[in-house]
Design an enzyme around this catalytic site. Structure first.
Site, PDB file in Angstrom:
ATOM      1  N   LYS A  11      -6.997  -2.688  -1.819  1.00  0.00           N
ATOM      2  CA  LYS A  11      -8.395  -2.364  -1.527  1.00  0.00           C
ATOM      3  C   LYS A  11      -9.358  -2.922  -2.585  1.00  0.00           C
ATOM      4  O   LYS A  11      -8.934  -3.348  -3.663  1.00  0.00           O
ATOM      5  CB  LYS A  11      -8.537  -0.852  -1.404  1.00  0.00           C
ATOM      6  CG  LYS A  11      -7.794  -0.282  -0.195  1.00  0.00           C
ATOM      7  CD  LYS A  11      -7.998   1.221  -0.102  1.00  0.00           C
ATOM      8  CE  LYS A  11      -7.340   1.806   1.131  1.00  0.00           C
ATOM      9  NZ  LYS A  11      -7.576   3.264   1.218  1.00  0.00           N
ATOM     10  N   ARG A  87       5.316   3.592   1.681  1.00  0.00           N
ATOM     11  CA  ARG A  87       4.515   4.816   1.555  1.00  0.00           C
ATOM     12  C   ARG A  87       4.947   5.610   0.317  1.00  0.00           C
ATOM     13  O   ARG A  87       4.107   6.187  -0.372  1.00  0.00           O
ATOM     14  CB  ARG A  87       4.595   5.647   2.830  1.00  0.00           C
ATOM     15  CG  ARG A  87       3.883   4.925   4.000  1.00  0.00           C
ATOM     16  CD  ARG A  87       3.654   5.792   5.189  1.00  0.00           C
ATOM     17  NE  ARG A  87       2.735   6.875   4.937  1.00  0.00           N
ATOM     18  CZ  ARG A  87       1.413   6.769   4.831  1.00  0.00           C
ATOM     19  NH1 ARG A  87       0.828   5.585   4.923  1.00  0.00           N
ATOM     20  NH2 ARG A  87       0.663   7.832   4.629  1.00  0.00           N
ATOM     21  N   THR A  93      -2.330  10.119  -0.845  1.00  0.00           N
ATOM     22  CA  THR A  93      -3.694   9.602  -0.804  1.00  0.00           C
ATOM     23  C   THR A  93      -4.502  10.053  -2.011  1.00  0.00           C
ATOM     24  O   THR A  93      -5.237   9.272  -2.608  1.00  0.00           O
ATOM     25  CB  THR A  93      -4.388  10.048   0.504  1.00  0.00           C
ATOM     26  OG1 THR A  93      -3.593   9.605   1.613  1.00  0.00           O
ATOM     27  CG2 THR A  93      -5.780   9.471   0.612  1.00  0.00           C
ATOM     28  N   ASN A 114      -8.694   4.604  -3.785  1.00  0.00           N
ATOM     29  CA  ASN A 114      -7.266   4.847  -4.020  1.00  0.00           C
ATOM     30  C   ASN A 114      -6.397   3.587  -3.980  1.00  0.00           C
ATOM     31  O   ASN A 114      -5.186   3.661  -3.863  1.00  0.00           O
ATOM     32  CB  ASN A 114      -6.737   5.924  -3.077  1.00  0.00           C
ATOM     33  CG  ASN A 114      -6.776   5.523  -1.620  1.00  0.00           C
ATOM     34  OD1 ASN A 114      -7.031   4.374  -1.286  1.00  0.00           O
ATOM     35  ND2 ASN A 114      -6.525   6.472  -0.741  1.00  0.00           N
ATOM     36  N   HIS A 117      -3.545   0.681   0.874  1.00  0.00           N
ATOM     37  CA  HIS A 117      -3.338   1.267   2.208  1.00  0.00           C
ATOM     38  C   HIS A 117      -1.981   0.798   2.699  1.00  0.00           C
ATOM     39  O   HIS A 117      -1.560  -0.327   2.416  1.00  0.00           O
ATOM     40  CB  HIS A 117      -4.420   0.778   3.180  1.00  0.00           C
ATOM     41  CG  HIS A 117      -4.065   1.024   4.625  1.00  0.00           C
ATOM     42  ND1 HIS A 117      -4.349   2.200   5.270  1.00  0.00           N
ATOM     43  CD2 HIS A 117      -3.410   0.238   5.532  1.00  0.00           C
ATOM     44  CE1 HIS A 117      -3.891   2.131   6.520  1.00  0.00           C
ATOM     45  NE2 HIS A 117      -3.329   0.955   6.701  1.00  0.00           N
TER      46      HIS A 117
END
Length: 144
Positions: A11, A87, A93, A114, A117
């Site tokens: 991100k 993950r 998150t 954060n 993704h």
């Protein structure tokens, strides 16, 4: 052994802080492979379309603003149980709740910023990969 694919985004906050290489190293160190990647500056329309499932939620506009605030790296990862494994590598998150040593624990600034993704299911992975890549942009790599 079931090889699967997942979708990942580095991100804007992480790109701005030059963390792309560090994140890729962590991905590859766990045995996952980057089989497609590109840097993009998302338009408002692209971000709204990608996050359409969140439209109407109170955080939607802020999410779109954040995701269009600077370049992102989008990539396809491949490997055994890669959705679950990525993950786990990302962490929760909320970085305050993320496992020590996870990407979000180490790199996230806040729950909003954060850093990464990752797809949450095979269905999401297929949809998200197709949103940014055509099949011939994905280059499977032979296992070592």
């Amino acid at each position: 052994m079931t090889i699967e694919r997942t979708f990942s985004i580095v991100k804007p906050d992480a790109v701005k802080r030059n963390l792309i290489g560090a994140i890729y190293r962590r991905i590859e160190k766990t045995g996952m492979q980057v089989v497609a990647a590109k840097m993009l500056s998302l338009t408002k329309e692209q971000a709204q379309g990608f996050y359409a499932e969140h439209e109407g939620k109170e955080f939607f506009d802020a999410l779109v603003e954040y995701m269009t605030s600077g370049p992102v790296m989008v990539q396809v990862l491949e490997g055994e149980s890669v959705i679950t494994r990525y993950r786990e590598l990302m962490g929760k998150t909320n970085p305050d709740e993320a496992a020590c040593g996870s990407l979000r624990s180490d790199y996230a600034i806040s729950m909003r910023y954060n850093s990464v993704h990752g797809s949450d299911s095979p269905e999401s992975a297929a949809r998200e990969i197709a949103y940014f890549f055509v099949e011939d942009e994905i280059c499977p790599r032979p296992a070592e």
